[in-house]
Design an enzyme around this catalytic site. Sequence first.
Site, short mmCIF file in Angstrom:
data_model
loop_
_atom_site.label_atom_id
_atom_site.label_comp_id
_atom_site.label_asym_id
_atom_site.label_seq_id
_atom_site.Cartn_x
_atom_site.Cartn_y
_atom_site.Cartn_z
N SER A 200 35.07 63.76 64.61
CA SER A 200 35.59 62.47 65.07
C SER A 200 36.57 62.67 66.23
O SER A 200 36.18 63.19 67.27
CB SER A 200 36.22 61.74 63.89
OG SER A 200 36.46 60.39 64.20
N ASP B 81 25.59 57.05 62.46
CA ASP B 81 27.02 56.76 62.65
C ASP B 81 27.19 55.85 63.85
O ASP B 81 26.54 56.04 64.87
CB ASP B 81 27.77 58.08 62.88
CG ASP B 81 29.23 57.87 63.25
OD1 ASP B 81 29.84 56.92 62.74
OD2 ASP B 81 29.75 58.68 64.04
N HIS C 43 28.91 59.47 59.78
CA HIS C 43 30.02 60.12 60.48
C HIS C 43 30.45 61.42 59.82
O HIS C 43 30.79 62.38 60.49
CB HIS C 43 31.20 59.13 60.51
CG HIS C 43 32.28 59.46 61.47
ND1 HIS C 43 32.10 59.45 62.83
CD2 HIS C 43 33.58 59.80 61.28
CE1 HIS C 43 33.25 59.76 63.44
NE2 HIS C 43 34.16 59.98 62.50
#
Length: 472
Positions: free
Chosen positions: A168, A393, A449
């Site tokens: 991320s 994601d 994710h």
Amino acid sequence: MQLVVLCYFLSSLLGSDAAPADDEVTFLPGLQKQPSFRHYSGYLSVADGKHLHYWFVESQNDPASDPVVLWLNGGPGCSSLDGLLTEHGPFLIQDDGVTLQYNPYSWNKLVNMLYLESPAGVGFSYSDDKNYVTNDTEVSMNNFLALREFFRLFPEFSKNDLFLTGESYGGIYIPTLAERVMEDATLNLQGIAVGNGMSSYEMNDNSLVFFAYYHGLLGTGLWSRLQTFCCSDGTCNFYNNLDQNCSASVSEVQDIVYSSGLNIYNLYSPCPGGVKHRVSVERGDLVIRDLGNSFINHQWTQLWNQKFRALASRHLSVRLDPPCTNSTPSSLYLNSPFVRAALHIPPEVPDWVICSAEVNLNYGRLYLDVRKQYLKLLSALKYQVLVYNGDVDMACNFMGDEWFVESLQQQVMVQRRPWFYNDEDGRQVGGFVKEFENITFLTVKGSGHMVPSDKPIAAFAMFTSFIKRQPY
């Protein structure tokens, strides 16, 4: 930079009384049986009275010779213990918030894993002056100092191969840290891996609109308006387009992606706890569910950010809970007094939360892309680089990162093809992979994710190939 490092290490050598033996975790609550491998929890003191909490788990294979792998979760402002307890650590937290189960696909079956809570103010990490205003450059320096301090406390690992990995906003943390680490000959850097990373705000935003349309979220009417007002000559700008009609259409996309109840981290998964507003008040607490990483140059987003910063200033308690995630089990576990004692957390350190609103709201985003850092790594011609994405994601979608890797214009070695792994049903398609001279782009089919949470077997196969330099 060299002067800063020299001064820091002179002071640490004179003033430090920390020792790995004091940090060893001898009994971890929640396990039916204590692990066969050693693990440690304590603090790495860096510049300006900042103390970063680490949890180091030795390899289950051959710790003396296996690589050391640093892991950083993103945010900015979110704890890397989420990676340990819910993704690829050796013990996974169960729904009761009390019990831990061993993870058959733990990454420490291959390597020594170092989980670092960064920056100060995140998780159990803290600063003596309680000042948690920071930015990308300061964080990369403090992460670098933390690594140096780790190897001072654990000199037996200083010659092992070192890999930097993250997820991320780790897409910013990892390459900016690598840029510093590659200049330090005492650190045996071998490569980096970034999962669902923020590599370029512009490419992430532009690709998200295509992703949303291709996945049936927008409808033909909205798509037609986006094409009319935001695109010309075959090129679309949804990122910082000044056309008011384009901005209005992009705002509609944002509403659908963020506010309609979809799970931004996995389009095809339900939303744990049900659908909640991006900003809400629960039991008198202000709860923010937006990490602020998408469409940061968009007028609609800037107005929204001003709104919830104003709200935050009027509340004594502000929480940052990422949307459609359930951090209650981890919070219950890590805030148990027995667990805190086992992990050597000082009593004055506040309760653990998955993400720090204070860090996030006061964070200075200095890099809108990390192209320079990647090119510097690749120009050395000796580091292994992996960019991988779960393909459902929406927070950091696969197309944006694929565009980013393509933009680096490296020589193609293997054209895009399926990659495979084995599970109980036999050989499976893990996703798709394209290999360049020193960098690989890889998708994980059906994952969101948090790839090791959604697809643990595929993630372990991918990680094994990366560490062992084997074909995917």
